[in-house]
Structure formats: structure tokens, C-alpha cells
Design a protein around this motif. Sequence first.
Motif, PDB file in Angstrom:
ATOM      1  N   THR A  33     -62.952  38.397  31.932  1.00 48.58           N
ATOM      2  CA  THR A  33     -63.461  38.039  30.609  1.00 48.58           C
ATOM      3  C   THR A  33     -63.415  39.229  29.662  1.00 48.58           C
ATOM      4  O   THR A  33     -63.020  39.093  28.494  1.00 48.58           O
ATOM      5  CB  THR A  33     -64.905  37.513  30.715  1.00 48.58           C
ATOM      6  OG1 THR A  33     -64.907  36.312  31.485  1.00 48.58           O
ATOM      7  CG2 THR A  33     -65.483  37.216  29.336  1.00 48.58           C
ATOM      8  N   ILE A  34     -63.803  40.392  30.148  1.00 44.18           N
ATOM      9  CA  ILE A  34     -63.789  41.596  29.309  1.00 44.18           C
ATOM     10  C   ILE A  34     -62.358  41.956  28.909  1.00 44.18           C
ATOM     11  O   ILE A  34     -62.073  42.246  27.731  1.00 44.18           O
ATOM     12  CB  ILE A  34     -64.458  42.767  30.042  1.00 44.18           C
ATOM     13  CG1 ILE A  34     -65.959  42.495  30.205  1.00 44.18           C
ATOM     14  CG2 ILE A  34     -64.240  44.075  29.286  1.00 44.18           C
ATOM     15  CD1 ILE A  34     -66.678  43.517  31.076  1.00 44.18           C
ATOM     16  N   LEU A  35     -61.436  41.937  29.872  1.00 40.46           N
ATOM     17  CA  LEU A  35     -60.037  42.263  29.566  1.00 40.46           C
ATOM     18  C   LEU A  35     -59.427  41.255  28.605  1.00 40.46           C
ATOM     19  O   LEU A  35     -58.706  41.624  27.669  1.00 40.46           O
ATOM     20  CB  LEU A  35     -59.223  42.321  30.859  1.00 40.46           C
ATOM     21  CG  LEU A  35     -59.536  43.475  31.818  1.00 40.46           C
ATOM     22  CD1 LEU A  35     -58.708  43.353  33.089  1.00 40.46           C
ATOM     23  CD2 LEU A  35     -59.266  44.817  31.143  1.00 40.46           C
ATOM     24  N   GLU A 193     -62.032  33.295  34.650  1.00 43.50           N
ATOM     25  CA  GLU A 193     -62.958  34.204  33.974  1.00 43.50           C
ATOM     26  C   GLU A 193     -64.378  33.791  34.376  1.00 43.50           C
ATOM     27  O   GLU A 193     -64.559  33.081  35.358  1.00 43.50           O
ATOM     28  CB  GLU A 193     -62.726  34.208  32.460  1.00 43.50           C
ATOM     29  CG  GLU A 193     -62.398  32.870  31.829  1.00 43.50           C
ATOM     30  CD  GLU A 193     -63.530  31.899  31.927  1.00 43.50           C
ATOM     31  OE1 GLU A 193     -64.556  32.146  31.284  1.00 43.50           O
ATOM     32  OE2 GLU A 193     -63.410  30.898  32.641  1.00 43.50           O
ATOM     33  N   LEU A 194     -65.375  34.188  33.634  1.00 44.60           N
ATOM     34  CA  LEU A 194     -66.758  33.975  34.051  1.00 44.60           C
ATOM     35  C   LEU A 194     -67.094  32.503  34.299  1.00 44.60           C
ATOM     36  O   LEU A 194     -67.627  32.140  35.345  1.00 44.60           O
ATOM     37  CB  LEU A 194     -67.713  34.553  33.001  1.00 44.60           C
ATOM     38  CG  LEU A 194     -68.082  36.024  33.160  1.00 44.60           C
ATOM     39  CD1 LEU A 194     -68.896  36.494  31.960  1.00 44.60           C
ATOM     40  CD2 LEU A 194     -68.852  36.258  34.449  1.00 44.60           C
ATOM     41  N   SER A 195     -66.798  31.651  33.331  1.00 45.67           N
ATOM     42  CA  SER A 195     -67.165  30.243  33.492  1.00 45.67           C
ATOM     43  C   SER A 195     -66.352  29.584  34.599  1.00 45.67           C
ATOM     44  O   SER A 195     -66.861  28.729  35.333  1.00 45.67           O
ATOM     45  CB  SER A 195     -66.973  29.485  32.173  1.00 45.67           C
ATOM     46  OG  SER A 195     -65.620  29.530  31.752  1.00 45.67           O
ATOM     47  N   ILE A 222     -72.273  41.108  27.572  1.00 45.03           N
ATOM     48  CA  ILE A 222     -71.042  41.351  26.813  1.00 45.03           C
ATOM     49  C   ILE A 222     -71.337  41.345  25.315  1.00 45.03           C
ATOM     50  O   ILE A 222     -70.892  42.231  24.571  1.00 45.03           O
ATOM     51  CB  ILE A 222     -69.976  40.296  27.170  1.00 45.03           C
ATOM     52  CG1 ILE A 222     -69.504  40.486  28.612  1.00 45.03           C
ATOM     53  CG2 ILE A 222     -68.785  40.390  26.214  1.00 45.03           C
ATOM     54  CD1 ILE A 222     -68.567  39.388  29.094  1.00 45.03           C
ATOM     55  N   ASN A 223     -72.081  40.337  24.863  1.00 53.57           N
ATOM     56  CA  ASN A 223     -72.384  40.240  23.438  1.00 53.57           C
ATOM     57  C   ASN A 223     -73.251  41.404  22.957  1.00 53.57           C
ATOM     58  O   ASN A 223     -73.079  41.892  21.839  1.00 53.57           O
ATOM     59  CB  ASN A 223     -73.086  38.914  23.148  1.00 53.57           C
ATOM     60  CG  ASN A 223     -72.148  37.728  23.264  1.00 53.57           C
ATOM     61  OD1 ASN A 223     -70.928  37.893  23.264  1.00 53.57           O
ATOM     62  ND2 ASN A 223     -72.696  36.535  23.367  1.00 53.57           N
TER      63      ASN A 223
END
Length: 245
Positions: A33-35, A193-195, A222-223
Motif C-alpha cells: 500500500t505504501i509503495l 495491498e492492505l484491504s 499512513i494518513n
Amino acid sequence: MDYKWNWGFLLEQVATGENTTYLGWLGIGLVNTILLTASAWVLALVLGSVFGVMRTLPNRGLAFLGTAYVSIFRNVPLIVQFFIWYFVVPEMLPVSMGDWIKNLDPSMQFFVVSVLSLGVYTGSRICEQVRAGIQGLPRGQKSAGLALGFTLFQTYRFVLLPVTYRAIIPPLTSEFLIISKNSAVASTIGLLELSGQARQLVDYTAQPYESFVCVTLAYMLINFVIIRLMGFIKNRSHIPGLLGD
């Protein structure tokens, strides 16, 4: 509600035989997710800047291209764009290029398509912010740049865009936050990713509450980092009195 909470399953070995735990799966999802968010954001900022500038140029052809980009990509649902990039675009490319994309490692293919989809879509939104930022500046700034002997390109690069970016940091921050949440759509084409990892955890462990609580906390983290980062950039780039504050 007869539900048995069990946070310990996160440290258990995954049932697929991989040398990792369910918490490790979430970690992989967090990294993906970050990438994805960072890569798509860079692409979106570049595209939004280019087409945003084009929309303010006196050249009608370039201005029309900028308008067409916004009209097409901003008005088509994001999930539809994901499917178009994944299923349709490789078939429209030259055979050699299409085959190269299809033969990529699946995880890399999912990632590349997701970056393109998110980046192009978000770029169409940033394009309007850049356009509005440029058009919101006093006309005298452009005239002053040209009067100093700058070319039109140099006027945009050294005079207009530096001020514009400072002015639109708040909406850019919002788009950065939105792109991190829109990254969840990437799971529809297979990117874990995360979800996507959370749904995989539910399938293997039948512990939905714990899984999605972890994912929610990860998105909040993240936010929080994005807000702090953009706030730092805003404070470091702030020039007192430049924008009337």
C-alpha cells in the motif's frame, strides 16, 4: 453477539505453508500500500502539473489536450479504469509490448497496472488544482517574468509554478490522502495491498473483526504520516507575505 476474539492468530503460521505469520501478511499488505501510494502520487503529480500547465497556455491545441485528459479520466469510475488498464490496454498495444506486460510476474503486473490506474486518475484531479492555482495568481507575475527576459517555459518554471505549488499544498494533501484510500481498489485486479490481505486473512482464519481493526489502524497510521509530511513541506516552503498570509 457470540463472537470469540482471538488476537493471537496474528502470530500463527499461515495455513498456506509460507514461512510467515498472518501478521506478516498484513505487513506485506502495508508495504504494498505504501509503495503503491507513493508511486502513484509521484506519477499523478507529474501528469497533473504537465496537463495543468497545458490548460493555461495560449496554445489552443495544448489547452484542448489538457481539457480532454481531465474530461476523460476524471469522469470515468476508478474501478472501470483499473479493468481497462488491466484487460484492455495490453490488447491495444503492439504485440511485443503487450506480450511483455502479460509475461511479467503477476505481482509486478498487478503493481504496475495499479500505479498507472491510480496515477492517471488522480493526475486528472491534480491537473485542475494546478490550473486553478496558476490562474489564481496575479497576472502581473507572468508579465514580470516575460519582461525580465524569461521564455514562457522559464516563466512557468521559475516564477509561476513555485508560487502555485505553495498555494495548493492543502488540496494536494487531500489528494494524497485520497490516493492512499483509493489504493484499496487495486485488490479487484489481484494486488494484495492492505484491504486485499485483510480479506485473505478472513478467508483463512474466520477472524474478520481483528483483521479489519488492524487494517483500519494501518490506514490511520499512513494518513497520519501523510498529514505530518505535507505539513512539514508546507512549513518549510512557506514565504511570509507571499500569498497574503
